[in-house]
Design a protein around this motif. Structure first.
Motif, PDB file in Angstrom:
ATOM      1  N   GLN A   1      -9.975   9.512   2.586  1.00 56.61           N
ATOM      2  CA  GLN A   1      -8.606   9.752   3.018  1.00 56.61           C
ATOM      3  C   GLN A   1      -8.252   8.843   4.190  1.00 56.61           C
ATOM      4  O   GLN A   1      -7.115   8.382   4.318  1.00 56.61           O
ATOM      5  CB  GLN A   1      -8.421  11.221   3.415  1.00 56.61           C
ATOM      6  N   ASN A   2      -9.236   8.576   5.054  1.00 58.41           N
ATOM      7  CA  ASN A   2      -9.008   7.680   6.189  1.00 58.41           C
ATOM      8  C   ASN A   2      -8.621   6.282   5.712  1.00 58.41           C
ATOM      9  O   ASN A   2      -7.750   5.639   6.293  1.00 58.41           O
ATOM     10  CB  ASN A   2     -10.262   7.603   7.064  1.00 58.41           C
ATOM     11  N   LEU A   3      -9.269   5.819   4.643  1.00 59.82           N
ATOM     12  CA  LEU A   3      -8.935   4.507   4.092  1.00 59.82           C
ATOM     13  C   LEU A   3      -7.538   4.516   3.485  1.00 59.82           C
ATOM     14  O   LEU A   3      -6.764   3.573   3.673  1.00 59.82           O
ATOM     15  CB  LEU A   3      -9.958   4.101   3.036  1.00 59.82           C
ATOM     16  N   ASP A   4      -7.202   5.586   2.782  1.00 54.64           N
ATOM     17  CA  ASP A   4      -5.864   5.700   2.195  1.00 54.64           C
ATOM     18  C   ASP A   4      -4.792   5.686   3.286  1.00 54.64           C
ATOM     19  O   ASP A   4      -3.756   5.034   3.146  1.00 54.64           O
ATOM     20  CB  ASP A   4      -5.757   6.988   1.372  1.00 54.64           C
ATOM     21  N   ASP A   5      -5.047   6.422   4.367  1.00 56.99           N
ATOM     22  CA  ASP A   5      -4.091   6.472   5.476  1.00 56.99           C
ATOM     23  C   ASP A   5      -3.956   5.105   6.134  1.00 56.99           C
ATOM     24  O   ASP A   5      -2.858   4.697   6.545  1.00 56.99           O
ATOM     25  CB  ASP A   5      -4.538   7.501   6.517  1.00 56.99           C
ATOM     26  N   LEU A   6      -5.063   4.390   6.230  1.00 58.26           N
ATOM     27  CA  LEU A   6      -5.030   3.072   6.850  1.00 58.26           C
ATOM     28  C   LEU A   6      -4.213   2.097   6.008  1.00 58.26           C
ATOM     29  O   LEU A   6      -3.429   1.308   6.535  1.00 58.26           O
ATOM     30  CB  LEU A   6      -6.459   2.554   7.030  1.00 58.26           C
ATOM     31  N   ILE A   7      -4.398   2.162   4.701  1.00 56.01           N
ATOM     32  CA  ILE A   7      -3.622   1.302   3.803  1.00 56.01           C
ATOM     33  C   ILE A   7      -2.133   1.601   3.931  1.00 56.01           C
ATOM     34  O   ILE A   7      -1.287   0.703   3.935  1.00 56.01           O
ATOM     35  CB  ILE A   7      -4.097   1.488   2.346  1.00 56.01           C
ATOM     36  N   LEU A   8      -1.801   2.886   4.081  1.00 54.50           N
ATOM     37  CA  LEU A   8      -0.402   3.275   4.257  1.00 54.50           C
ATOM     38  C   LEU A   8       0.154   2.722   5.560  1.00 54.50           C
ATOM     39  O   LEU A   8       1.286   2.213   5.598  1.00 54.50           O
ATOM     40  CB  LEU A   8      -0.290   4.803   4.241  1.00 54.50           C
ATOM     41  N   ALA A   9      -0.627   2.802   6.635  1.00 54.42           N
ATOM     42  CA  ALA A   9      -0.185   2.264   7.927  1.00 54.42           C
ATOM     43  C   ALA A   9       0.015   0.762   7.834  1.00 54.42           C
ATOM     44  O   ALA A   9       0.957   0.202   8.400  1.00 54.42           O
ATOM     45  CB  ALA A   9      -1.219   2.601   9.012  1.00 54.42           C
ATOM     46  N   ARG A  10      -0.856   0.103   7.106  1.00 53.91           N
ATOM     47  CA  ARG A  10      -0.752  -1.353   6.908  1.00 53.91           C
ATOM     48  C   ARG A  10       0.533  -1.701   6.163  1.00 53.91           C
ATOM     49  O   ARG A  10       1.224  -2.667   6.486  1.00 53.91           O
ATOM     50  CB  ARG A  10      -1.975  -1.815   6.121  1.00 53.91           C
ATOM     51  N   ARG A  11       0.878  -0.897   5.161  1.00 58.70           N
ATOM     52  CA  ARG A  11       2.110  -1.140   4.409  1.00 58.70           C
ATOM     53  C   ARG A  11       3.334  -0.932   5.299  1.00 58.70           C
ATOM     54  O   ARG A  11       4.309  -1.672   5.195  1.00 58.70           O
ATOM     55  CB  ARG A  11       2.171  -0.203   3.210  1.00 58.70           C
ATOM     56  N   LYS A  12       3.261   0.060   6.182  1.00 59.66           N
ATOM     57  CA  LYS A  12       4.373   0.308   7.105  1.00 59.66           C
ATOM     58  C   LYS A  12       4.564  -0.892   8.021  1.00 59.66           C
ATOM     59  O   LYS A  12       5.695  -1.327   8.270  1.00 59.66           O
ATOM     60  CB  LYS A  12       4.097   1.563   7.934  1.00 59.66           C
ATOM     61  N   GLU A  13       3.448  -1.433   8.534  1.00 60.51           N
ATOM     62  CA  GLU A  13       3.542  -2.572   9.435  1.00 60.51           C
ATOM     63  C   GLU A  13       4.070  -3.800   8.705  1.00 60.51           C
ATOM     64  O   GLU A  13       4.873  -4.566   9.243  1.00 60.51           O
ATOM     65  CB  GLU A  13       2.158  -2.865  10.025  1.00 60.51           C
ATOM     66  N   LYS A  14       3.658  -3.968   7.451  1.00 58.95           N
ATOM     67  CA  LYS A  14       4.149  -5.090   6.650  1.00 58.95           C
ATOM     68  C   LYS A  14       5.651  -4.969   6.431  1.00 58.95           C
ATOM     69  O   LYS A  14       6.385  -5.968   6.506  1.00 58.95           O
ATOM     70  CB  LYS A  14       3.418  -5.125   5.307  1.00 58.95           C
ATOM     71  N   LYS A  15       6.112  -3.746   6.200  1.00 54.59           N
ATOM     72  CA  LYS A  15       7.544  -3.520   6.006  1.00 54.59           C
ATOM     73  C   LYS A  15       8.316  -3.831   7.278  1.00 54.59           C
ATOM     74  O   LYS A  15       9.410  -4.410   7.236  1.00 54.59           O
ATOM     75  CB  LYS A  15       7.786  -2.071   5.579  1.00 54.59           C
ATOM     76  N   ILE A  16       7.747  -3.464   8.425  1.00 47.47           N
ATOM     77  CA  ILE A  16       8.389  -3.751   9.704  1.00 47.47           C
ATOM     78  C   ILE A  16       8.481  -5.256   9.913  1.00 47.47           C
ATOM     79  O   ILE A  16       9.502  -5.782  10.372  1.00 47.47           O
ATOM     80  CB  ILE A  16       7.612  -3.093  10.860  1.00 47.47           C
ATOM     81  N   SER A  17       7.407  -5.972   9.575  1.00 43.97           N
ATOM     82  CA  SER A  17       7.403  -7.428   9.703  1.00 43.97           C
ATOM     83  C   SER A  17       8.495  -8.054   8.835  1.00 43.97           C
ATOM     84  O   SER A  17       9.184  -8.997   9.255  1.00 43.97           O
ATOM     85  CB  SER A  17       6.023  -7.975   9.302  1.00 43.97           C
ATOM     86  N   GLU A  18       8.660  -7.513   7.645  1.00 38.99           N
ATOM     87  CA  GLU A  18       9.713  -8.008   6.753  1.00 38.99           C
ATOM     88  C   GLU A  18      11.092  -7.696   7.318  1.00 38.99           C
ATOM     89  O   GLU A  18      12.023  -8.512   7.206  1.00 38.99           O
ATOM     90  CB  GLU A  18       9.553  -7.384   5.373  1.00 38.99           C
ATOM     91  N   GLN A  19      11.234  -6.519   7.957  1.00 37.52           N
ATOM     92  CA  GLN A  19      12.512  -6.153   8.575  1.00 37.52           C
ATOM     93  C   GLN A  19      12.874  -7.129   9.681  1.00 37.52           C
ATOM     94  O   GLN A  19      14.032  -7.517   9.826  1.00 37.52           O
ATOM     95  CB  GLN A  19      12.428  -4.730   9.143  1.00 37.52           C
ATOM     96  N   ILE A  20      11.870  -7.519  10.471  1.00 32.14           N
ATOM     97  CA  ILE A  20      12.120  -8.463  11.554  1.00 32.14           C
ATOM     98  C   ILE A  20      12.633  -9.790  10.988  1.00 32.14           C
ATOM     99  O   ILE A  20      13.595 -10.367  11.502  1.00 32.14           O
ATOM    100  CB  ILE A  20      10.841  -8.686  12.391  1.00 32.14           C
ATOM    101  N   SER A  21      12.003 -10.263   9.930  1.00 26.82           N
ATOM    102  CA  SER A  21      12.444 -11.511   9.294  1.00 26.82           C
ATOM    103  C   SER A  21      13.875 -11.395   8.777  1.00 26.82           C
ATOM    104  O   SER A  21      14.695 -12.304   8.953  1.00 26.82           O
ATOM    105  CB  SER A  21      11.500 -11.872   8.143  1.00 26.82           C
ATOM    106  N   ASN A  22      14.185 -10.254   8.158  1.00 30.12           N
ATOM    107  CA  ASN A  22      15.535 -10.041   7.628  1.00 30.12           C
ATOM    108  C   ASN A  22      16.574  -9.960   8.736  1.00 30.12           C
ATOM    109  O   ASN A  22      17.678 -10.497   8.617  1.00 30.12           O
ATOM    110  CB  ASN A  22      15.563  -8.760   6.794  1.00 30.12           C
ATOM    111  N   GLU A  23      16.215  -9.273   9.832  1.00 30.90           N
ATOM    112  CA  GLU A  23      17.147  -9.148  10.956  1.00 30.90           C
ATOM    113  C   GLU A  23      17.409 -10.504  11.606  1.00 30.90           C
ATOM    114  O   GLU A  23      18.526 -10.787  12.051  1.00 30.90           O
ATOM    115  CB  GLU A  23      16.580  -8.178  11.998  1.00 30.90           C
ATOM    116  N   LEU A  24      16.394 -11.345  11.659  1.00 34.44           N
ATOM    117  CA  LEU A  24      16.569 -12.672  12.256  1.00 34.44           C
ATOM    118  C   LEU A  24      17.550 -13.511  11.448  1.00 34.44           C
ATOM    119  O   LEU A  24      18.301 -14.315  12.008  1.00 34.44           O
ATOM    120  CB  LEU A  24      15.219 -13.389  12.350  1.00 34.44           C
ATOM    121  N   VAL A  25      17.546 -13.332  10.134  1.00 32.04           N
ATOM    122  CA  VAL A  25      18.485 -14.061   9.274  1.00 32.04           C
ATOM    123  C   VAL A  25      19.913 -13.607   9.533  1.00 32.04           C
ATOM    124  O   VAL A  25      20.851 -14.419   9.549  1.00 32.04           O
ATOM    125  CB  VAL A  25      18.119 -13.853   7.785  1.00 32.04           C
TER     126      VAL A  25
END
Length: 209
Positions: A43-67
């Motif tokens: 479950q710890n690995l599953d939660d970590l993968i989810l946190a990683r996806r959240k951070e990736k989404k945030i990174s994409e949001q930053i790129s979109n906001e910059l545009v």
């Protein structure tokens, strides 16, 4: 030239996103440490993968906001560089978690407490440094966080050399030694990624002070 206090307003969207990214990076490292403590708890690995996806989404949001945003508190390339630096922390943590699971019983009995402490200190420092961009009052406070990060990185390098010396002295059989070395190196990489992100924060501050 504007002072660092003026760079981000209270409601600045980029500051909010960078803080959220730093928080998810911190959470990713916390979860990988939990996995070290309980390697059989997937479950710890599953939660970590989810946190990683959240951070990736945030990174994409930053790129979109910059545009979409014409005026930004910081230079666009600085925002992009910091977002990219933070993004690499949970990426390294996820690779570490995957290796911990793959290595399985080859890591039984290995004490990773010291490395876990270093990773925690490093991500704590990064999270605080990113938050300080919002209400930075003086360079000394930020410098203290960066000095702490530099110390952890130097300590991690020294400790890594000591651990490798033990491995090369034949402490473990070949397969176990290879598994332990890989995990050691990935743990050090998490600290290195934090160190890199900290350097970016300091470059931003020095540029705008």
């Amino acid at each position: 030239m504007f002072s660092i206090q003026q760079l981000f307003s209270k409601g600045d969207r980029f500051q909010e996103l960078l803080e959220a990214a730093a928080q998810e990076s911190h959470e990713s490292v916390r979860l990988v440490i939990e996995l070290i403590k309980s390697p059989r708890n997937t479950q710890n690995l599953d939660d970590l993968i989810l946190a990683r996806r959240k951070e990736k989404k945030i990174s994409e949001q930053i790129s979109n906001e910059l545009v979409k945003t014409f005026i930004t508190g910081l230079e666009r390339e600085d925002i992009e560089a910091l977002a990219r630096g933070i993004y690499r922390i949970p990426k390294a943590a996820e690779k570490l978690a995957e290796r911990l699971v793959m290595a399985g019983h080859h890591l039984d009995g290995i004490d990773f407490t010291k490395q876990a402490e270093m990773m925690t200190k490093a991500t704590n420092a990064i999270y605080e440094m990113v938050k300080q961009l919002r209400d930075m009052e003086d360079m000394e406070k930020m410098k203290s966080f960066n000095d702490r990060l530099q110390l952890v990185e130097a300590e991690a390098d020294k400790y890594m050399n000591d651990l490798l010396r033990e491995l090369y002295n034949g402490k473990y059989d070949a397969l176990r030694a290879m598994a332990v070395r890989d995990v050691y190196e990935l743990m050090e990489k998490v600290v290195d990624r934090c160190h890199d992100a900290g350097n970016i924060v300091m470059q931003i501050i020095l540029k705008n002070s």
